[in-house]
Design a protein around this motif. Sequence first.
Motif, PDB file in Angstrom:
ATOM      1  N   ALA A  43     -85.509 -24.559  56.885  1.00 23.82           N
ATOM      2  CA  ALA A  43     -85.036 -25.688  55.832  1.00 23.82           C
ATOM      3  C   ALA A  43     -85.773 -25.328  54.793  1.00 23.82           C
ATOM      4  O   ALA A  43     -86.606 -24.715  54.653  1.00 23.82           O
ATOM      5  CB  ALA A  43     -85.265 -26.698  56.320  1.00 23.82           C
ATOM      6  N   HIS A  44     -84.875 -25.991  54.058  1.00 20.65           N
ATOM      7  CA  HIS A  44     -85.778 -25.354  52.060  1.00 20.65           C
ATOM      8  C   HIS A  44     -85.044 -26.504  51.268  1.00 20.65           C
ATOM      9  O   HIS A  44     -84.367 -26.640  51.084  1.00 20.65           O
ATOM     10  CB  HIS A  44     -85.523 -23.830  51.760  1.00 20.65           C
ATOM     11  CG  HIS A  44     -83.820 -23.251  52.141  1.00 20.65           C
ATOM     12  ND1 HIS A  44     -83.382 -23.276  53.137  1.00 20.65           N
ATOM     13  CD2 HIS A  44     -83.137 -23.290  50.799  1.00 20.65           C
ATOM     14  CE1 HIS A  44     -82.425 -23.212  52.097  1.00 20.65           C
ATOM     15  NE2 HIS A  44     -81.896 -22.487  51.291  1.00 20.65           N
ATOM     16  N   VAL A  45     -85.903 -25.660  50.086  1.00 18.36           N
ATOM     17  CA  VAL A  45     -84.907 -27.142  49.444  1.00 18.36           C
ATOM     18  C   VAL A  45     -85.550 -25.564  48.044  1.00 18.36           C
ATOM     19  O   VAL A  45     -86.468 -25.575  47.679  1.00 18.36           O
ATOM     20  CB  VAL A  45     -86.513 -28.206  48.869  1.00 18.36           C
ATOM     21  CG1 VAL A  45     -85.393 -28.401  47.225  1.00 18.36           C
ATOM     22  CG2 VAL A  45     -85.813 -28.777  49.578  1.00 18.36           C
ATOM     23  N   ALA A  63     -90.336 -27.909  65.862  1.00 20.46           N
ATOM     24  CA  ALA A  63     -90.071 -28.154  65.140  1.00 20.46           C
ATOM     25  C   ALA A  63     -88.980 -28.919  64.106  1.00 20.46           C
ATOM     26  O   ALA A  63     -89.037 -29.622  62.885  1.00 20.46           O
ATOM     27  CB  ALA A  63     -90.233 -26.927  64.444  1.00 20.46           C
ATOM     28  N   PRO A  64     -87.845 -28.801  64.886  1.00 22.95           N
ATOM     29  CA  PRO A  64     -86.559 -28.580  64.515  1.00 22.95           C
ATOM     30  C   PRO A  64     -86.824 -30.395  64.014  1.00 22.95           C
ATOM     31  O   PRO A  64     -86.074 -31.443  63.265  1.00 22.95           O
ATOM     32  CB  PRO A  64     -85.898 -29.278  65.472  1.00 22.95           C
ATOM     33  CG  PRO A  64     -86.105 -28.076  66.373  1.00 22.95           C
ATOM     34  CD  PRO A  64     -87.758 -28.039  66.176  1.00 22.95           C
ATOM     35  N   GLU A  65     -87.790 -31.583  65.284  1.00 20.49           N
ATOM     36  CA  GLU A  65     -87.763 -32.940  64.911  1.00 20.49           C
ATOM     37  C   GLU A  65     -88.168 -33.399  64.223  1.00 20.49           C
ATOM     38  O   GLU A  65     -87.857 -34.757  63.698  1.00 20.49           O
ATOM     39  CB  GLU A  65     -88.098 -33.485  66.644  1.00 20.49           C
ATOM     40  CG  GLU A  65     -88.631 -34.944  66.768  1.00 20.49           C
ATOM     41  CD  GLU A  65     -87.729 -35.758  66.139  1.00 20.49           C
ATOM     42  OE1 GLU A  65     -86.391 -35.504  66.035  1.00 20.49           O
ATOM     43  OE2 GLU A  65     -88.295 -37.242  65.509  1.00 20.49           O
ATOM     44  N   ARG A  66     -89.786 -32.626  63.561  1.00 21.00           N
ATOM     45  CA  ARG A  66     -90.798 -33.095  63.203  1.00 21.00           C
ATOM     46  C   ARG A  66     -89.130 -32.805  61.428  1.00 21.00           C
ATOM     47  O   ARG A  66     -89.881 -33.713  60.489  1.00 21.00           O
ATOM     48  CB  ARG A  66     -91.670 -31.864  62.682  1.00 21.00           C
ATOM     49  CG  ARG A  66     -92.562 -31.594  63.647  1.00 21.00           C
ATOM     50  CD  ARG A  66     -93.750 -33.029  63.549  1.00 21.00           C
ATOM     51  NE  ARG A  66     -92.736 -34.035  63.899  1.00 21.00           N
ATOM     52  CZ  ARG A  66     -92.906 -34.697  65.167  1.00 21.00           C
ATOM     53  NH1 ARG A  66     -92.508 -33.715  66.575  1.00 21.00           N
ATOM     54  NH2 ARG A  66     -92.418 -35.786  65.740  1.00 21.00           N
ATOM     55  N   VAL A  67     -88.867 -31.473  60.967  1.00 26.21           N
ATOM     56  CA  VAL A  67     -88.397 -31.020  60.040  1.00 26.21           C
ATOM     57  C   VAL A  67     -87.011 -33.204  59.716  1.00 26.21           C
ATOM     58  O   VAL A  67     -87.018 -33.279  58.734  1.00 26.21           O
ATOM     59  CB  VAL A  67     -87.516 -29.967  60.252  1.00 26.21           C
ATOM     60  CG1 VAL A  67     -86.574 -29.593  59.247  1.00 26.21           C
ATOM     61  CG2 VAL A  67     -87.817 -29.063  59.567  1.00 26.21           C
ATOM     62  N   LEU A  68     -86.402 -33.506  60.666  1.00 27.73           N
ATOM     63  CA  LEU A  68     -85.384 -34.261  60.867  1.00 27.73           C
ATOM     64  C   LEU A  68     -86.327 -35.373  60.541  1.00 27.73           C
ATOM     65  O   LEU A  68     -85.427 -36.729  59.939  1.00 27.73           O
ATOM     66  CB  LEU A  68     -84.472 -34.285  62.508  1.00 27.73           C
ATOM     67  CG  LEU A  68     -83.424 -33.136  61.878  1.00 27.73           C
ATOM     68  CD1 LEU A  68     -83.102 -32.904  64.078  1.00 27.73           C
ATOM     69  CD2 LEU A  68     -83.284 -32.925  61.818  1.00 27.73           C
ATOM     70  N   GLU A  69     -87.696 -35.298  61.143  1.00 27.13           N
ATOM     71  CA  GLU A  69     -88.533 -36.056  60.923  1.00 27.13           C
ATOM     72  C   GLU A  69     -88.442 -36.997  59.563  1.00 27.13           C
ATOM     73  O   GLU A  69     -88.800 -38.121  58.411  1.00 27.13           O
ATOM     74  CB  GLU A  69     -89.635 -36.564  61.120  1.00 27.13           C
ATOM     75  CG  GLU A  69     -90.922 -37.530  61.471  1.00 27.13           C
ATOM     76  CD  GLU A  69     -92.049 -36.869  62.251  1.00 27.13           C
ATOM     77  OE1 GLU A  69     -91.802 -37.929  63.695  1.00 27.13           O
ATOM     78  OE2 GLU A  69     -92.610 -35.975  62.068  1.00 27.13           O
ATOM     79  N   ILE A 109     -89.464 -23.663  56.263  1.00 26.62           N
ATOM     80  CA  ILE A 109     -89.907 -24.533  57.204  1.00 26.62           C
ATOM     81  C   ILE A 109     -88.827 -24.253  57.994  1.00 26.62           C
ATOM     82  O   ILE A 109     -87.735 -24.405  58.271  1.00 26.62           O
ATOM     83  CB  ILE A 109     -89.530 -26.076  57.399  1.00 26.62           C
ATOM     84  CG1 ILE A 109     -90.046 -26.790  56.392  1.00 26.62           C
ATOM     85  CG2 ILE A 109     -90.752 -26.733  58.775  1.00 26.62           C
ATOM     86  CD1 ILE A 109     -90.165 -28.765  56.049  1.00 26.62           C
ATOM     87  N   ALA A 110     -89.431 -23.293  59.182  1.00 20.34           N
ATOM     88  CA  ALA A 110     -89.121 -22.453  60.110  1.00 20.34           C
ATOM     89  C   ALA A 110     -89.004 -23.948  61.218  1.00 20.34           C
ATOM     90  O   ALA A 110     -90.157 -23.801  61.936  1.00 20.34           O
ATOM     91  CB  ALA A 110     -89.485 -21.370  60.838  1.00 20.34           C
TER      92      ALA A 110
END
Lengths: 251, 600
Positions: B132-134, B96-102, B56-57
């Motif tokens: 961000a990745h797994v 996007a950053p806030e959506r990832v942290l969420e 996720i960028a």
Amino acid sequence: MPTFTLRVFRGDPTRGEFKDYRVEAEEGMVVLDVIHRLQATQATDLAVRWNCKAGKCGSCSAEIDGQPRLMCMTRMDLFAEGEPITVAPIRAFPLIRDLVTDVGFNFEKAKTIPPLRLKPPEPDGTYRMMQEDIDRIQEFHKCIECFLCQDVCHVIRDHEENKPAFAGPRFFIKLASLEMHPLDTRDRTAFGRTTAGVGLCNITKCCTEVCPEGIHITDNAIIPLKERVADSLDPIVWLLRKFRSQKTQPV
Amino acid sequence: MANADYETHEHDVVVIGAGGAGLRAAIEAAAQGVSVGLICKSLLGKAHTVMAEGGIAAALGNVWPEDTWQVHFRDTMRGGKMLNNWRMAQLHAQEAPERVLELERWGALFDRTKDGRILQRDFGGHRYARLAHVGDRTGLEMIRTLQYHGIHQGIDVYMECTIARLLKDGERVSGAVGYWRPHGKVVLFKAKAVVLATGGIGKAWKITSNSWEYTGDGHALALWAGADLIDMEFVQFHPTGMVWPPSVRGILVTEGVRGDGGMLKNNKGERFMFNYIPEFFKGETADNEDEADRWYDDKKSNRRTPDLLPRDEVARAINAEMKAGRGSPHGGVYLDIASRRPADYIRRRLPSMYHQFKELAGVDITKEPMEVGPTCHYVMGGVRVDADSTAATVPGLFAAGEVAGGMHGSNRLGGNSLSDLLVFGRRAGLHAALYAKDFGGPLTVDAGQVEAVAREVLEPFSRAGGENPYAIQADLQETMQSLVGLIRSERELTEALRKIETLKARAKRVRAEGARTYNPGWHTALDLRSLLAVAECCAMAALERKESRGGHTRDDHPYTDDQWGRVNVVLRLRDGALQLSREPLPEMPAELRALFQERK
């Protein structure tokens, strides 16, 4: 091009039978390819559930020659040309038609699992987690929900009566992943003992054997859960746990 | 209301599609306190998002503190060759950053940095390590997180239900009609607002990374309901799909392989990407192997490897190498990570690639190179939406994710899809809920429209001697593959449109055999309607755009043309006929334009 005999279950809850089809298979094909070829040429209404065809979505579970497997990850070169290959729907769930079953049981169980209850964040509003603290849980998160572990589990495979009181291996790893989650503050021990029925598992490891993701369901999830359940009934261990971290990592 | 014949559900907001965008939309709408129905064509958690691999960028700045939303915005616009809706690209980069942290707060476990924050990886077209990745199963983590968060939010989930048409009450949308795939009965959804989150159209091509579901349903539903589609000529061919064995041709090989050090090579062992650096990216791309190799560890004093140019550039380069006879034995090129990285690194970073090649191709990617080639992956074009609200041009209709157009311009950067789903999924859910709350007057459904859809979906059963649906689908896929592929020309596109006309006529005679219970032949027959509609839109728009840009390359118009850089090709249905027009792009404000003048 080798030609195989596919013995495919055709039918619905009222009646059904295995039907033989002759299908050609090219190099590298998997069982799902051959099923698709069958659909396109000989049986357009053959019911089969699938999505990704790459072992990532867990939709195409079936019992191939009696073995619970993903059709998309079962290569045709596993089989000898002369012998018929049996393809049947997974047995632990009610049949809809042909190779498709009603797996709604799993979605109902999913809803019962108490969700994450978050601890407070760091002063900057975010969280810190160390890779070594999440390796084990990341293993559980690999689950593609193919439900092969549920299908093969003795507790429910031929025992419909156990289903209300037993969540099954898929949800034991879900439970374990929440219990071991570094940010979680909820205690699900009582839930694991009563509603999820962890105690009914007798550790035969059948679930682990069929997991296409190679998750160590029994060793890494179920046994630690059983230990927690046992510990929670022991007052001394319970006190010790109160003083230590609740989120100790099982080995 | 004369719809007592059909099972009926009523919601304030109905979300069609339960991948990342649909799930995120449903969660947000539910958080606004309205009643939400979420309709999935497959089982919950099986949508295409589950297959997303790389990440996720989001400009979290965890690995490179220099990364900001402005840099992400700039990368996104340049990757899309400036055809993006600037406001969508801005909102995307900012949120996007806030959506990832969420997602993390909802239980997602991303791979970590040494100090315990979310690790970020390199990807094509991104200036900094940003994804961000797994491992290489980020989509699985994302969909499970949303799924397990979503089931506790009071959303009604309708699984294995396909929507056939939207319903209109005058100008506005009033619901949708579909059928249950398990038992084949018609079902009616009455809704004040409808969110389309149906994904893409890749199943119209033969070599594709997309699953059976990706039949352009949302694009077609919007078109039929009178909404505008934009940018339908832009189709992304992911440079690296599997090419061998034949049965797995097209299955995705994540860009993360190159992000983590994989190199593209031809059959002479040459790293050919150095020969394909376009003028547009020269300033930021290493022109020699030494600099490219140094870049992995030192991004400040080196330029990025050309192996990580945007996908359109890499796909064209691979295609050119193959055409020049420098391809691999099974018609691809080589992707080699084994000679740069140790085996345990590869297995840890790319476990599902390792597994996929080992199981399906008998190739050990820690020891030998993979064979890869372009595969149809993503459509940049889609429903024309308002950037802030995701509202389509028809009242009550919203669209988010791949089905929406504009965000990615002419070419999407890897990693920008998962972030798009989260950012605009949330916005769609929010604005659909607000629209539903403000909804005035009764919610009226016209029984005649419902009846017409019910008749339409059952028609294939009445055509005993008709055509096999799989044969028509296969012919369409062959047509799009050979005539509306990576490289296009006027002659081929005209030929494609002629063939699509023939296929449309054949589809009118398509038959379904057997009964309505879980009948894939019947489902395929019905999916042909939307597949053919999107195929026609794509070919028409591609014929119209006489230049090459991003995911649209014309052999007969090989250059990018500034005139075309100012317009979207818009398609809409009026009086049963497709109308095409060129309409100006929204104009970027000066302070954002300045971002493109600062650096090389």
